[in-house]
Each structure stands twice: as C-alpha cells, then as structure tokens.
Design a protein around this motif. Sequence first.
Motif, PDB file in Angstrom:
ATOM      1  N   ALA A   1      38.002   4.265 -14.273  1.00  0.00           N
ATOM      2  CA  ALA A   1      36.786   4.925 -13.801  1.00  0.00           C
ATOM      3  C   ALA A   1      35.655   4.639 -14.769  1.00  0.00           C
ATOM      4  O   ALA A   1      35.873   4.247 -15.919  1.00  0.00           O
ATOM      5  N   GLU A   2      34.446   4.813 -14.289  1.00  0.00           N
ATOM      6  CA  GLU A   2      33.284   4.697 -15.167  1.00  0.00           C
ATOM      7  C   GLU A   2      32.200   5.657 -14.702  1.00  0.00           C
ATOM      8  O   GLU A   2      32.004   5.880 -13.512  1.00  0.00           O
ATOM      9  N   VAL A   3      31.538   6.228 -15.699  1.00  0.00           N
ATOM     10  CA  VAL A   3      30.430   7.143 -15.452  1.00  0.00           C
ATOM     11  C   VAL A   3      29.162   6.496 -15.996  1.00  0.00           C
ATOM     12  O   VAL A   3      29.149   5.985 -17.125  1.00  0.00           O
ATOM     13  N   GLY A   4      28.110   6.482 -15.212  1.00  0.00           N
ATOM     14  CA  GLY A   4      26.861   5.860 -15.636  1.00  0.00           C
ATOM     15  C   GLY A   4      25.690   6.810 -15.527  1.00  0.00           C
ATOM     16  O   GLY A   4      25.660   7.689 -14.662  1.00  0.00           O
ATOM     17  N   ALA A   5      24.728   6.637 -16.412  1.00  0.00           N
ATOM     18  CA  ALA A   5      23.497   7.424 -16.368  1.00  0.00           C
ATOM     19  C   ALA A   5      22.336   6.540 -16.793  1.00  0.00           C
ATOM     20  O   ALA A   5      22.475   5.718 -17.709  1.00  0.00           O
ATOM     21  N   SER A   6      21.217   6.680 -16.130  1.00  0.00           N
ATOM     22  CA  SER A   6      20.036   5.881 -16.482  1.00  0.00           C
ATOM     23  C   SER A   6      18.780   6.694 -16.249  1.00  0.00           C
ATOM     24  O   SER A   6      18.763   7.633 -15.440  1.00  0.00           O
ATOM     25  N   ILE A   7      17.750   6.338 -16.982  1.00  0.00           N
ATOM     26  CA  ILE A   7      16.420   6.908 -16.762  1.00  0.00           C
ATOM     27  C   ILE A   7      15.418   5.762 -16.770  1.00  0.00           C
ATOM     28  O   ILE A   7      15.291   5.036 -17.756  1.00  0.00           O
ATOM     29  N   TRP A   8      14.745   5.595 -15.665  1.00  0.00           N
ATOM     30  CA  TRP A   8      13.676   4.602 -15.526  1.00  0.00           C
ATOM     31  C   TRP A   8      12.370   5.284 -15.886  1.00  0.00           C
ATOM     32  O   TRP A   8      12.074   6.371 -15.382  1.00  0.00           O
ATOM     33  N   ASN A   9      11.595   4.672 -16.778  1.00  0.00           N
ATOM     34  CA  ASN A   9      10.323   5.242 -17.228  1.00  0.00           C
ATOM     35  C   ASN A   9      10.567   6.582 -17.926  1.00  0.00           C
ATOM     36  O   ASN A   9      10.073   7.635 -17.512  1.00  0.00           O
ATOM     37  N   ILE A  10      11.344   6.524 -19.000  1.00  0.00           N
ATOM     38  CA  ILE A  10      11.813   7.729 -19.679  1.00  0.00           C
ATOM     39  C   ILE A  10      10.668   8.589 -20.221  1.00  0.00           C
ATOM     40  O   ILE A  10      10.789   9.809 -20.322  1.00  0.00           O
ATOM     41  N   PHE A  11       9.535   7.987 -20.572  1.00  0.00           N
ATOM     42  CA  PHE A  11       8.395   8.751 -21.083  1.00  0.00           C
ATOM     43  C   PHE A  11       7.425   9.190 -19.976  1.00  0.00           C
ATOM     44  O   PHE A  11       6.341   9.714 -20.268  1.00  0.00           O
ATOM     45  N   ASN A  12       7.834   8.931 -18.717  1.00  0.00           N
ATOM     46  CA  ASN A  12       7.020   9.332 -17.563  1.00  0.00           C
ATOM     47  C   ASN A  12       5.591   8.803 -17.660  1.00  0.00           C
ATOM     48  O   ASN A  12       4.618   9.502 -17.363  1.00  0.00           O
ATOM     49  N   GLN A  13       5.479   7.555 -18.088  1.00  0.00           N
ATOM     50  CA  GLN A  13       4.173   6.915 -18.236  1.00  0.00           C
ATOM     51  C   GLN A  13       3.531   6.704 -16.868  1.00  0.00           C
ATOM     52  O   GLN A  13       4.175   6.261 -15.921  1.00  0.00           O
ATOM     53  N   THR A  14       2.261   7.049 -16.745  1.00  0.00           N
ATOM     54  CA  THR A  14       1.530   6.809 -15.501  1.00  0.00           C
ATOM     55  C   THR A  14       0.963   5.395 -15.523  1.00  0.00           C
ATOM     56  O   THR A  14       0.084   5.082 -16.325  1.00  0.00           O
ATOM     57  N   ASN A  15       1.493   4.551 -14.658  1.00  0.00           N
ATOM     58  CA  ASN A  15       1.040   3.160 -14.568  1.00  0.00           C
ATOM     59  C   ASN A  15       0.428   2.910 -13.196  1.00  0.00           C
ATOM     60  O   ASN A  15       1.058   3.185 -12.165  1.00  0.00           O
ATOM     61  N   ILE A  16      -0.776   2.391 -13.184  1.00  0.00           N
ATOM     62  CA  ILE A  16      -1.414   2.006 -11.924  1.00  0.00           C
ATOM     63  C   ILE A  16      -1.115   0.531 -11.694  1.00  0.00           C
ATOM     64  O   ILE A  16      -1.421  -0.322 -12.535  1.00  0.00           O
ATOM     65  N   ILE A  17      -0.502   0.216 -10.566  1.00  0.00           N
ATOM     66  CA  ILE A  17      -0.088  -1.160 -10.299  1.00  0.00           C
ATOM     67  C   ILE A  17      -0.960  -1.840  -9.248  1.00  0.00           C
ATOM     68  O   ILE A  17      -0.830  -3.041  -9.020  1.00  0.00           O
ATOM     69  N   ASN A  18      -1.843  -1.092  -8.606  1.00  0.00           N
ATOM     70  CA  ASN A  18      -2.778  -1.700  -7.665  1.00  0.00           C
ATOM     71  C   ASN A  18      -3.925  -0.733  -7.424  1.00  0.00           C
ATOM     72  O   ASN A  18      -3.752   0.487  -7.478  1.00  0.00           O
ATOM     73  N   ARG A  19      -5.103  -1.277  -7.181  1.00  0.00           N
ATOM     74  CA  ARG A  19      -6.276  -0.435  -6.922  1.00  0.00           C
ATOM     75  C   ARG A  19      -7.119  -1.090  -5.833  1.00  0.00           C
ATOM     76  O   ARG A  19      -7.393  -2.294  -5.876  1.00  0.00           O
ATOM     77  N   PHE A  20      -7.526  -0.277  -4.857  1.00  0.00           N
ATOM     78  CA  PHE A  20      -8.430  -0.776  -3.818  1.00  0.00           C
ATOM     79  C   PHE A  20      -9.333   0.375  -3.369  1.00  0.00           C
ATOM     80  O   PHE A  20      -9.165   1.535  -3.793  1.00  0.00           O
ATOM     81  N   TYR A  21     -10.270   0.065  -2.491  1.00  0.00           N
ATOM     82  CA  TYR A  21     -11.292   1.037  -2.107  1.00  0.00           C
ATOM     83  C   TYR A  21     -11.401   1.098  -0.587  1.00  0.00           C
ATOM     84  O   TYR A  21     -11.215   0.094   0.111  1.00  0.00           O
ATOM     85  N   THR A  22     -11.705   2.306  -0.095  1.00  0.00           N
ATOM     86  CA  THR A  22     -11.857   2.503   1.342  1.00  0.00           C
ATOM     87  C   THR A  22     -12.827   3.665   1.581  1.00  0.00           C
ATOM     88  O   THR A  22     -13.335   4.269   0.628  1.00  0.00           O
ATOM     89  N   PHE A  23     -13.071   3.966   2.860  1.00  0.00           N
ATOM     90  CA  PHE A  23     -13.929   5.098   3.222  1.00  0.00           C
ATOM     91  C   PHE A  23     -13.076   6.307   3.560  1.00  0.00           C
ATOM     92  O   PHE A  23     -12.002   6.183   4.135  1.00  0.00           O
TER      93      PHE A  23
END
Length: 771
Positions: free
Chosen positions: A723-745
């Motif tokens: 058996a195996e037990v796994g644990a992970s945390i993606w973005n452990i510091f909870n960093q706010t990253n903007i990956i795209n920006r656009f504009y609309t009305f």
Amino acid sequence: MNKKLLCLIFYCLSIAFCNLTFCQEQQDEKSLVQILLDIEKQHDVKFSFETKTVETILISPLSNDLSIEQILDHLNRVTNLNFKMLNDRFIVITVKTALNILNKVQQLKEVVIINYLTKGISKTNDGSVKANTKAFDILPGLIEPDVLQIVQNLPGIMSVDERISNINVRGGTNDQNLILYEGIRMYQSGHFFGLISAFNPYLSENITISKNGTSAKFGNAVSSTIAIKNSDNLDNKTSAGIGGDMLSVDGYAKIPLSNKTELQLSARRSYTDLLVSKTYDSYFDRIFKDSELNTSSNINMLLAQDERFLFYDFNAKFLYDIDNTSKLRINIMSMSNDLDYNQVFTSADNDFQETKSKLNQTSYGASATYSKLINSDVNLSAQVYYSNYDLDAKNNNVTKNQLLTQENKVEDFGFRLDLSKTVSEDINFNSGYQFNDVAVTNFEDVTNPNYTSLVKEIIRTHALFGEIEWYSPSRETSIRLGSRISYFGKLAEFLIEPRFSINYKFLDYFRLEVLGELKSQSITQIIDLQQDFFGIEKRRWQLANGNDVPLITSEQASVGVSYNQNNLLVSIEGYYKGVNNITARSQGFQNQFQFTKDTGHYTVKGIDFLINKRFKDFSTWLSYTYSKNDYNFSEINSSTSFPNTIDLRHVVNSSLTYNGEKLKIGIGFNWHSGRPFTAPLALQVDSNSTIEYNTPNSSRLDDYFRTDISAIYKLKLSKGVNAEVGASIWNIFNQTNIINRFYTFNSANAIVEINNKSLKLTPNLSFRINF
C-alpha cells in the motif's frame, strides 16, 4: 527578482545538505546501473539498454580483478538479462526471452543519461527523453505518475495557464503537439477540462518525448511528439491495484489468459457528482469562475444553482504473443468530461430567468498492431487505428425558449506500415508508409431566432518515410538521418520534411547534440468566439482548407552540450524554432484583433539550462529557460513583430526530491516572468461601442511564483500486498497568480478588467493498494 534568488538559494542549500549527509555509499549491495557505470570506466566499454530493464536490480559488487568476459558471464548468471558484445567495446543488454535466444540481438537506442532529473527518466542518443512510470519515484506536487505533469518538469516544457490540455513546448501551442496513446492520435488530453491528465498513470508505463529531431515516422504536428504506451510484455502473473484521491477512484489489473495472452484493464471515475472536496473546490473555481456560465451571475442576482460534474476513463489492452517471432496487440480506450449546470436568477427589473447548460467532452479510440520478425535482420509491423473526439454544448434559456447547440467533432482513421532492417552492427534502416483520413465537423444551431450551420471537411494524407541510423565502432558517435514525404489530397500539396540527430561523446564526460527538423500540420485549433462552449473549452478543431486556414509548416534546429560525471549533470542547449502559416483565430487574441482574419508566423529563440545533482537517495536540480517568442502577421500591427501571447522570457524551476525505500518527498519552486497582454488606452474616445487598445501585447502581467510539495509513504500490508499513502499541496503559500488578463464591458457599458487566476492552495490525498 527576490523569488529567483530564493530558488537559487534553495538549490544551493539542498546541494550542501546532501553533501554533508549522504556521501557514504552502501557497501553490501549496489544498483546494477551504478555497477555498469563502474565497468564502463574500468574496461572502456559501453552498455546499451532500456532503462526499465536494469534500474530496479540490486547485486553484490564485483571484484576489480575480473576480465570483461568473466564479468559478463557472471552478470548473465545472476540476472535475468542477456549481455551480448557486438564488438570490442559495445555491449547490448536485453531481457532473456525465447525471442532473444532464437534471434540476433538488435540494437537499441543508447541511453546516454540515466535518472535524468529523477529515477525513471532517461535521455537517449537521438535527443528524446523517456519516462518509465513503473520506476518513477516522485516529483514536487505529484502523488501519482501523471504522464503530462511529468513532462512539464523538463526544460522548455510548461503550461502557461496550468492546464495539461495547454502544454507549451518551446513556445508552441498545445494543438501543435502530437500526442499518441498506443498509436492513437489524441485530440483530448485532460480531465476537468484540462487540469488532470486523461491517461491512467498506472498502466501508461512508457512515455517518449521529442522536442526536436523527431523520428521521420511521426508527422502532422509542428511542435513536439509525446508517445504514450502501456506495458507491452507478458508478465505471466496476475497483478492489480485500486486507489483513490480527493477527486476520483481508479483500478487496474493485468490478467494472464494463457502463457501467450494477457489482458490489461484500467478504469477511473470521479465522485465529484456525489461528494465535494477542497481539491474539487479549487479546480472548479479555476475552470468556471471566469467562464460564460458565471458571467451572467455577475450581472444578475443568482437565486439558485445546481451543478453536476464528473469524468471517467477506461482502457483495455489485449496482448497475444503468437509465436517466437510475431505478436498482436489490441487496444481500446474511452474518456469523458460531463457537466450539467443549471441556474435561476433575477435581473435588475425583477424578471426571473432559468438556464440549463450542458457541456460534454468525449473521446474514444482503438488500435491494433501486428509485428513480425521476418528473420534476424528484418522486422515488419502494421498498425490500424481509429480516434473519435466530440465536444458538445447546449445552453437552454427555459424562460425565453432559446436553445443554443454547438458541436465540434473529429474522426481520424489511420494505417501505418513499418519496416526496420539491421544492415550491420553499426547501421540500422527504418522505413514505412502512413495513411490518414481525418474528418472535422462543426455544427451550430440556434432557436428563436432560428439559425443552423453545419460544416464538414475531410483531408486524406499519404506519407512515405525513411531513416538510417549509424553508430561509430567506438559507439561515441551516433547519427540519424531521415525524411518524410507527405501528400495532402484536398490541398494537392507535396512536402518533403528532412530530420536529423547527431550525438557525439568527447573528453569522456561531454556530449555534443545537434538536432534539426522540418514539419507540417493540416489540423489546428481556432477560436470563433471567446464565449463558445461557455468559454471553458472554446477552442475547436479545424482542418486546413488552403484559403483562410493554410497548411502549417515549421523549421527547428538546436545545439546542446552536456557534462555528466559523478551523478552531476550540467547541460545547455540553444534552439531556434519558426512556425509558419498560423492564423490569428488560432491564437486566442482578446484585444483589438479578436475578430481579425489574418495569417502570419512566430519565431522562438531560446536557451535551456539544467544542472542536476544526485546523491544516493536525493536528487536536486535547477533549470532555467530564456526565450523570445514573437509574432509577425501580414496585416496585424502594420506587419511589425510583437510578443506572442504565450511569450515567457524567463522560466526557473528548482526542486529537491528524497527517494527512500519507504518514504519519498519532493519540494519545488516554479517562477516565470509574466505573460504579455494588451491594455486599453487611458483615454477612450468612443468607449460605448468598442474598446480602444494600446500596441498589442505591450504590457506584462506580474511574475508567477508557486511552491509545491508532495510525499508518498509505502508500506507492506501482507505478503504480496503493498500500500502507499500520498499527500500533496499545490501552491502551498496560496500565492495569487494572474495568468491572463483581458477587458470587456459590464451591464453599465463600462470597461472592466477580467483577471484569470491560477489554482489557489490545492491539497490532495491518495491511498492505493497493489497486489
């Protein structure tokens, strides 16, 4: 800049820690890999083998007084391997089977770097990288050998928006990658609309990634090639496993049917339609927050919402070793993402409105491969495959009696014939023929008012390919030269695509690698409207037509030098890549050129740098990529070049993994400079009708930074049951990253800024039992 410095400090500290703590070598048993390296140095010989053949074997150290003949005789006796000397220096290692005994050992691609980054990943002399998931240890943020997450740890490969379905290889878009699963071309590669690999990691055993210098047998993709295969050898024993994480449950089994046949099965299904977890919340928020489904709720007051989302995949492979010289392999697969999303809301004038939305993405396919060893020198194989991809969306406004239906469908039938011949101990020749019939259907239907559009296009392609591989007698030089000749029936175009790879070892520990290729592609993804398919899977496949969607071509060349000694790898590679005849509709512009129909090209110039140090159970690496990726269109921006929408000038990855017998831990830092975007002008002359923009992609988002950590603990429950037990945390510091920006009305006709944000802190837990 502080984040880059943090990555560098972390890397240096990890090397210092490993040097202080883990310099003592184990004295009783050593890995066969290390023993082979020692033998190569002592006796000036070179071993060639597949990584998975030797990487898990431990044996007692050998005496330094033995001759090379005595060593090989001993290794033949204590392992289930054949050690065959092809000449005074070159030795081939293969598994002992009846086929090996009755026939001449054929040359394998030489592995030039073992444990590239981590155990289970290696690099061969043709420039490709191979990953064996069965021998795979751990990578930061991963608790299972997710195929398409693994490849993103390689220099020059990443996803600018964190989606597996949008993997970018040296500045290319995802639709320019050739992804093959058991020979089946895949047009869908992700679950959760791109965040999770759609390939079950516990049967997908072998992955081959080619960024450049691709074999001539692969075509119709101008960027990389990613070939995924399940185990292809009979195990003659039953094995199985079941497990699950915070999104899904899965299982696999290998079942011998006779001494010549075996059945491999795998299945995975999410339980997200029944139970919601923290992982699900993070994934759902990432995909749906800025989609068209939530745009309405931003304008109106949401009264009720009901969602049902699930995904699944299934795979079955039948293996039949007909006799000592021939075998048959049959594979079938199916995968799906299914979303029902219903809303009831009220507008500003207190009118009630109900919408019922449905989005379904499915793929299924099959392949059959027959191979025959005609004699000790010639091998013949034939393969036929079928691939079907279907994306459907329905948006039913119950109150207004309006129904919008959209569909994008791809049907791909292929046949290939391969012939390989061992001309001599130093020369191999490969050739073949490939036929593809690809049909793409785009359907749209609107009621109240009524509108229907149905467009179906077909392209039939014939291709001949051939290549020759030559090895110097010392095995220090290898050259592969090849070419592919393709005829695209509907377009009436012939293309000749030469490929080459050169690998030269010098000064004992240095290697020079030179790669180059020309490629073409007749199918690509475009975006008609950003809100198509609710803005979740807005890209649709379309075939080249010779007019507004031309045949895409590319050229690529790279030169690299690497140093590999004492478990230290340092490599640097410079490359140039040009992709021609791209359409503006395929680039997903969200600025003044969103509806522009134009063709152009992009060029990428870059450098990949990697330093990797391995100590006993530790591996640490630092990779850095610098690249400049620019567009040039005929009409857009007055034919002046401007940055590509996925241009990331600087990318840094720093990681440390510990791989003990029971405990495995990985931590990694990821940083890259921000993506380009187009900002509106400060002064809008006529903001009520259109947004007036600055020069395209002249602004950049803030830098991206993410830290991931993962751990796996293995335990033995009973004899034959692990058996195996796994644990992970993606973005452990909870960093706010903007990956795209656009504009609309917005509803008040004012310009609003929309920021697509990356995954927030995302935990995951898993538990598996293998028996």
